[in-house]
Design an enzyme around this catalytic site. Structure first.
Site, PDB file in Angstrom:
ATOM      1  N   ASP A   1      18.952  -0.049  37.449  1.00 24.26           N
ATOM      2  CA  ASP A   1      17.874   0.741  38.025  1.00 24.26           C
ATOM      3  C   ASP A   1      18.548   0.818  39.448  1.00 24.26           C
ATOM      4  OD1 ASP A   1      16.515   1.146  35.571  1.00 24.26           O
ATOM      5  OD2 ASP A   1      15.294  -0.714  35.913  1.00 24.26           O
TER       6      ASP A   1
ATOM      7  N   ASP B   1      16.125   6.548  32.068  1.00 20.61           N
ATOM      8  CA  ASP B   1      14.858   6.375  31.943  1.00 20.61           C
ATOM      9  C   ASP B   1      14.036   7.928  32.279  1.00 20.61           C
ATOM     10  OD1 ASP B   1      14.936   3.704  32.039  1.00 20.61           O
ATOM     11  OD2 ASP B   1      14.767   3.497  33.935  1.00 20.61           O
TER      12      ASP B   1
END
Length: 162
Positions: A123, A141
């Site tokens: 991330d 995401d």
């Protein structure tokens, strides 16, 4: 001429390759630095985070075998099912099929991370709006959330009278 299903599969693979490429850039470029873009009201942080859990690190504390069962096996099965469903329903319900496909492509790209990066997902984005900020997320995401949002929106719409 390519069929719509073939084009859809090609675009899905291209998305996964793009997401994995951006994650590699994040792994290298954000290893020792983070970056901030924007102003005092709205800004984007680029900062590396290796997430051992799911959305917002949910499940990060689970035992390794439970994480493997849920985050690898179950997610893999759901992604394959979503791809098959989307391709079968592409003509009848293109918006819902596209949403399911977005979710599957995001899920598969994060699944690649889990399998190749010791159970972690790369991330690197945090969106800030004044005092509010998101958790750390990635391009996959965004695809998952966009697909879920489209499914939610289509599910809440009133059926049209014929």
């Amino acid at each position: 001429m390519l069929s719509s299903r073939t084009l859809t599969l090609i675009l899905g693979v291209a998305f996964i390759l793009l997401d994995q490429w951006v994650k590699l850039i994040a792994l290298v470029g954000l290893k020792s630095h983070s970056y901030v873009f924007g102003n005092q009201h709205l800004w984007l942080d680029l900062a590396l985070s290796l997430n051992p859990g799911a959305f917002l690190s949910l499940g990060a504390g689970l035992s390794p075998w439970v994480k493997q069962l849920i985050f690898v096996a179950a997610v893999g099965v759901v992604c394959v099912w979503a791809i098959v469903w989307a391709l079968r329903h592409w003509q009848a319900t293109p918006l819902k099929a596209g949403a399911a496909y977005f979710i599957a492509m995001g899920g598969l790209s994060n699944l690649i991370d889990r399998v190749t990066r010791d159970g972690h997902v790369v991330d690197y984005l945090v969106l800030n709006l004044g005092p509010l900020h998101t958790g750390v997320f990635n391009l996959a995401d965004i695809a998952i959330m966009a697909g879920a949002g489209i499914l939610l929106w289509t599910g809440l719409k009133k059926p049209q009278a014929i």
